[in-house]
Structures are given as C-alpha cells and as structure tokens.
Design a protein around this motif. Structure first.
Motif, short mmCIF file in Angstrom:
data_model
loop_
_atom_site.label_atom_id
_atom_site.label_comp_id
_atom_site.label_asym_id
_atom_site.label_seq_id
_atom_site.Cartn_x
_atom_site.Cartn_y
_atom_site.Cartn_z
N ALA A 151 74.04 -27.15 25.20
CA ALA A 151 74.38 -26.73 23.85
C ALA A 151 73.12 -26.39 23.05
O ALA A 151 73.07 -25.41 22.30
CB ALA A 151 75.18 -27.83 23.15
N VAL A 152 72.09 -27.21 23.21
CA VAL A 152 70.82 -26.96 22.52
C VAL A 152 70.19 -25.67 23.02
O VAL A 152 69.68 -24.86 22.23
CB VAL A 152 69.87 -28.16 22.72
CG1 VAL A 152 68.45 -27.83 22.25
CG2 VAL A 152 70.40 -29.38 21.96
N GLU A 153 70.22 -25.45 24.32
CA GLU A 153 69.65 -24.21 24.88
C GLU A 153 70.34 -22.98 24.26
O GLU A 153 69.68 -22.02 23.86
CB GLU A 153 69.84 -24.18 26.41
CG GLU A 153 69.13 -25.28 27.17
CD GLU A 153 67.64 -25.04 27.33
OE1 GLU A 153 67.17 -23.91 27.06
OE2 GLU A 153 66.94 -25.99 27.70
N GLY A 154 71.66 -23.03 24.18
CA GLY A 154 72.40 -21.90 23.63
C GLY A 154 72.11 -21.71 22.15
O GLY A 154 71.95 -20.58 21.68
N ALA A 155 72.02 -22.82 21.41
CA ALA A 155 71.73 -22.74 19.98
C ALA A 155 70.37 -22.11 19.73
O ALA A 155 70.20 -21.28 18.82
CB ALA A 155 71.80 -24.14 19.36
N LEU A 156 69.38 -22.48 20.53
CA LEU A 156 68.05 -21.90 20.40
C LEU A 156 68.07 -20.40 20.66
O LEU A 156 67.43 -19.61 19.95
CB LEU A 156 67.07 -22.56 21.37
CG LEU A 156 66.63 -23.99 21.07
CD1 LEU A 156 65.74 -24.50 22.20
CD2 LEU A 156 65.89 -24.05 19.74
N LYS A 157 68.79 -20.01 21.68
CA LYS A 157 68.85 -18.59 22.05
C LYS A 157 69.43 -17.73 20.93
O LYS A 157 68.87 -16.69 20.57
CB LYS A 157 69.66 -18.40 23.34
CG LYS A 157 68.92 -18.79 24.60
CD LYS A 157 69.78 -18.68 25.82
CE LYS A 157 70.07 -17.24 26.22
NZ LYS A 157 70.75 -17.16 27.53
N ILE A 158 70.56 -18.18 20.38
CA ILE A 158 71.17 -17.33 19.35
C ILE A 158 70.36 -17.34 18.07
O ILE A 158 70.27 -16.32 17.36
CB ILE A 158 72.65 -17.72 19.07
CG1 ILE A 158 72.78 -19.16 18.56
CG2 ILE A 158 73.50 -17.51 20.32
CD1 ILE A 158 74.19 -19.51 18.10
N GLY A 177 67.62 -33.41 24.52
CA GLY A 177 68.04 -33.13 25.88
C GLY A 177 66.86 -33.03 26.82
O GLY A 177 65.69 -33.13 26.41
N SER A 178 67.15 -32.80 28.11
CA SER A 178 66.10 -32.85 29.13
C SER A 178 65.90 -31.57 29.92
O SER A 178 65.08 -31.54 30.83
CB SER A 178 66.41 -33.99 30.11
OG SER A 178 66.22 -35.24 29.48
N THR A 179 66.65 -30.51 29.63
CA THR A 179 66.34 -29.24 30.27
C THR A 179 65.03 -28.72 29.66
O THR A 179 64.58 -29.18 28.60
CB THR A 179 67.47 -28.23 30.04
OG1 THR A 179 67.78 -28.18 28.64
CG2 THR A 179 68.72 -28.61 30.82
N LEU A 180 64.39 -27.75 30.30
CA LEU A 180 63.05 -27.35 29.89
C LEU A 180 62.98 -26.85 28.46
O LEU A 180 62.04 -27.14 27.72
CB LEU A 180 62.49 -26.29 30.84
CG LEU A 180 61.91 -26.84 32.14
CD1 LEU A 180 61.50 -25.70 33.08
CD2 LEU A 180 60.71 -27.74 31.89
N GLY A 181 64.01 -26.10 28.04
CA GLY A 181 64.01 -25.63 26.66
C GLY A 181 64.22 -26.76 25.68
O GLY A 181 63.49 -26.90 24.70
N ILE A 257 69.69 -25.76 12.58
CA ILE A 257 70.55 -26.27 13.65
C ILE A 257 70.64 -27.78 13.49
O ILE A 257 69.62 -28.47 13.48
CB ILE A 257 69.97 -25.95 15.05
CG1 ILE A 257 69.77 -24.44 15.23
CG2 ILE A 257 70.87 -26.52 16.14
CD1 ILE A 257 69.00 -24.09 16.51
N VAL A 258 71.84 -28.30 13.35
CA VAL A 258 72.04 -29.74 13.28
C VAL A 258 72.57 -30.23 14.63
O VAL A 258 73.61 -29.76 15.11
CB VAL A 258 72.99 -30.14 12.14
CG1 VAL A 258 73.39 -31.60 12.25
CG2 VAL A 258 72.32 -29.89 10.79
N ASP A 259 71.83 -31.15 15.21
CA ASP A 259 72.22 -31.75 16.49
C ASP A 259 73.18 -32.90 16.21
O ASP A 259 72.79 -33.96 15.73
CB ASP A 259 70.95 -32.25 17.19
CG ASP A 259 71.23 -32.84 18.57
OD1 ASP A 259 72.36 -33.32 18.79
OD2 ASP A 259 70.32 -32.86 19.41
N GLU A 260 74.47 -32.64 16.52
CA GLU A 260 75.53 -33.66 16.34
C GLU A 260 75.98 -34.24 17.68
O GLU A 260 77.08 -34.78 17.79
CB GLU A 260 76.73 -33.02 15.63
CG GLU A 260 76.49 -32.65 14.18
CD GLU A 260 76.83 -33.77 13.21
OE1 GLU A 260 77.14 -34.89 13.68
OE2 GLU A 260 76.79 -33.53 11.98
N ILE A 261 75.11 -34.13 18.67
CA ILE A 261 75.51 -34.53 20.02
C ILE A 261 75.86 -36.01 20.09
O ILE A 261 76.84 -36.41 20.72
CB ILE A 261 74.41 -34.15 21.03
CG1 ILE A 261 74.34 -32.62 21.17
CG2 ILE A 261 74.66 -34.78 22.39
CD1 ILE A 261 73.11 -32.10 21.85
#
Length: 435
Positions: A151-158, A177-181, A257-261
């Motif tokens: 979700a964070v990766e997608g938010a950054l992209k848009i 999160g832990s993916t590279l982005g 972007i608010v992280d509500e995870i």
C-alpha cells in the motif's frame, strides 16, 4: 522375512537379476525407508529453524494449534491471551464467525480469476463501497493490494507521478514497511545504512517539531506520516502540529499521505485515526486490521490522483493477487462486525480499564491511543524479562521495533472487561516475578 520381501526376491529372480544385485537393491530400499522415516521424525521446530528464513536471532518459537477470539492454543490445549492481535491485525479477534462464514461462502464461488482491475468482482466492489462510505468524499478511489508495504509503495508512486516531483519527506522513528521503497522511509539509522538505499531524495524530520516543516518545499511530492507512531512506542502527533503541517503542504502543493496501517479499523477509538485531527489526507494507506486475519491492504486517494496510473504508460501499477476475492469478502465481513457490534464505542473505556489496573512501580509511564498501548519500563532488560514472564504466564505480548524499553498491548477490540482484568492480573504477576 515378510511376505512382501519374499515376493520381491521372487520377482527379481524371475527377471534374472544376479544375487548380488538383489542384495544391493534390498539394502538400498532399506536405506531409503530409513531416510524417509528419519525425515518424518524431524520436528516442526527443526524445520522452522532450518528451512524458514529467520527475521531475528531469537524468535518466540511458540507453536500454536488453533485460535479463537482472544485466545491462541498450543498442542497441550493451553490457552494464551493474545494482547497484540498479530500486531494489530486481529481487531475483531481470531476466527470471528462472520469472517470465517464469509470466507467459506466465497471459496464456494471462486478464487483468483484474473490480474487486478480487469474483471468486475463483487467482493471487490462491495468492499470498496463500504470503505468509501466511511471516508470523506475526496477519498473516493481504492486500489487493493496484499499488504501494508505494498500500500505504501502504491501511495508513493501515485504521489510522485501526480505531482511530477521526486522528493519525499518522512519522519524519524517512522515505520512504513519492509519492501525497498517502504523501508527507504524508515526513521531508523541502522535500517537506513543497511537497507534503505533504493529511493533517492528522501528527507527525515522530527514529529511535532513545527520548525522542521520548513523542510517541505515546492520540490516535495509528499509527506508520509503516522498520526500515532507505532514502532516508536505510541508517540502521538499534536493537533496543532497537524494543523501546521496541513497549512505548509497547502502552501507548497505537497500531498499528505497518512499511514493508517496499524491505526485503522477502530484501533484508536475512531474508524480511522485521522478523524480525530480535523483534516482530510490526500492519500491513506490501510492493511492489518482490515482483513479479519486475511492478507489485504489498500491505498486510497481522490480519483483524479489515482488516474495517473492508468495512462502514460497504461498499467502503471499492477498486481496479480491484490484484491483477492476471499480476502475482500473477509474484509467486508470485518467492517460489518466492527459496526454492528459497536466495537469502536467500547475502545476508550477498555483502554481506561487497562490503564487503571496497570499500576506498578516498575511501570514508569503508559502511553496510549485507544487500544494501542505502550508500557514503559526503566530499561530494555526489564522490558524483555517482563515479556518473557508474561509468556510463561500464558500472555502474549511484544516490544516495539524502535522502542525496546516499552511493552506493546494491542488486544482485539472484542476483549471483555473480565478478560482485561485477567490480563492485567497476569501482567502484574509477571512484573513481580522480575523483581
């Protein structure tokens, strides 16, 4: 010899095998059977340690057999109180009947059919309608994924594409999160030095420091923020700070972007934490408590922002399993449970009950936002020993990634007053054991 072994010898003789060949084959078969039986004697613990990638040098090594509501059971049928909900995932408890029913009903219809966004699937449309109905009008377009990191990766992209800017601002002690982005936004130097070298133009500032907001400029695509920093040990944004952040981002035309995870789906006393701050983010990310125990996440924005991924090039963001129909069905049922059982209305009183019962000289401070609670101890050693003793007293707790002196309490929202009393009694007993 057994009858089967006589048959083996007879068959080999009839096919004119030499005696030595027969003996060799027999021995080989015996060795194979011995190896096979040895393999099956290997315990799950050994397989876990040798064949599953380890994320720490000392995992908990708890081996559950089943779970129900607040409790997780082991092979001896001993029940453990789960005070962390799989890290804020099981907001409505383990295996809620409404969720398991929704899963079974969907399994009987269809599973994966096609990559995301091509077929009209009712589990996705039903869930999207429910979530949008709970959000401000501007947050009207959802992209379903599999996890919070995605979700964070997608938010950054848009955000970066919509603004046509490269710079991203995040916060010290943040976790997204832990993916590279996503890990490029992490607010911890050890992680930055060892992993977070993927996204350029990332700047880190301090939460609740209004002076730092000057770092946001017309080069900044977005600011990503947790309104309650989870892995820092429940550090809350001040309302005047969010007001200043919003004003600065409006001035520079920067997206928020608010992280509500970890904070979404009732955890903090409102369905989403941002509802308590009198502003509407441009993009939000959700996951964890969203699926009732099933893997699912999403990033949500205005349709105008989201449309940037459907052209130049087409399929600018794609996923195979995002919005899986079974996970969507489970998420839809989860929302129904939260609303119909009025779980959010009980969060504040349950939080207060925990705080009132957790009185002990060893507890130096308690920070909380709804049922997201941190108990502060004098040092890391004490905290880890208390967590260890809690485990021995059949209570599952944990520490925070960037705050090793604090113990995490984030139970299912379904926890009862009686279960809170029992939990606190065992925590106090565990603390006393460490003295």
């Amino acid at each position: 010899m057994t009858d089967n072994k006589y048959l083996t010898f007879y068959y080999l003789k009839k096919t004119q095998y030499k005696y030595q060949t027969i003996c060799n084959l027999y021995v080989t078969l015996q060795i194979k059977n011995l190896i096979k039986s040895t393999i099956f004697m290997i315990s799950n613990k050994e397989i876990f340690k040798n064949s599953i990638a380890q994320t720490s040098e000392s995992p908990v090594m708890f081996e559950p057999t089943h779970a129900e509501g607040l409790y997780i059971f082991n092979s001896a049928n001993e029940k453990y109180i789960d005070l962390i909900s799989g890290i804020s995932v099981s907001n409505i408890g383990h295996r809620h009947e409404k969720v398991t029913t929704a899963i079974k009903e969907q399994v009987d219809k269809y599973l994966h059919l096609m990559v995301y966004g091509e077929y009209i699937q009712s589990p996705q449309t039903d869930l999207a309608s429910k979530i949008c109905s709970l959000l401000p009008e501007s947050l009207n377009n959802i992209y379903f994924v599999n996890s919070g990191s995605e979700a964070v990766e997608g938010a950054l992209k848009i955000a970066k594409k919509h603004c046509n800017r490269e710079e991203v601002i995040c916060f010290n002690n943040a976790y997204h999160g832990s993916t590279l982005g996503a890990i490029s936004l992490i607010g911890n130097k050890e992680y930055v030095d060892n992993y977070a070298k993927c996204i350029n133009n990332v700047k880190r500032i301090n939460i609740n420091n209004i002076k730092d907001l000057e770092t946001i400029t017309t080069k900044t695509a977005c600011v990503i923020i947790e309104l309650i920093q989870g892995e820092a040990g429940i550090i809350e944004c001040e309302k005047n700070y969010i007001k200043a952040l919003k004003a600065r981002c409006e001035e520079t035309k920067t997206l928020i972007i608010v992280d509500e995870i970890q904070t979404g789906f009732g955890r903090t006393g409102t369905f989403f934490a941002f509802e308590q701050y009198d502003f509407t983010p441009d993009i939000i990310t959700i996951a964890k408590g969203m699926g009732g125990g099933m893997p699912i996440g999403a990033f949500i924005a205005n349709k105008e922002i989201m449309n940037c991924i459907n052209n130049n090039p087409v399929l600018g963001h794609i996923t195979t399993f995002g919005g899986h129909p079974v996970s969507c069905a489970a998420s839809s049922a989860t929302i129904d449970v939260i609303i119909k059982e009025k779980l959010i209305e009980t969060v504040e009183s349950k939080k207060n009950k925990f705080i009132s019962l957790l009185k002990h000289p060893k507890i130096k401070n308690i920070r909380s936002k709804g049922l997201l609670i941190a108990l502060d101890f004098e040092d890391e050693k004490t905290n880890f020993e208390v967590i260890k003793q809690c485990y021995k007293n059949n209570v599952l707790s944990d520490w925070f990634l960037f705050n090793t002196t604090s113990m995490r309490i984030a139970p299912p929202l379904t926890i009862t007053d009686e279960e809170i009393e029992l939990s606190c009694e065992r925590i106090i007993k565990s603390i006393n054991t460490t003295i």
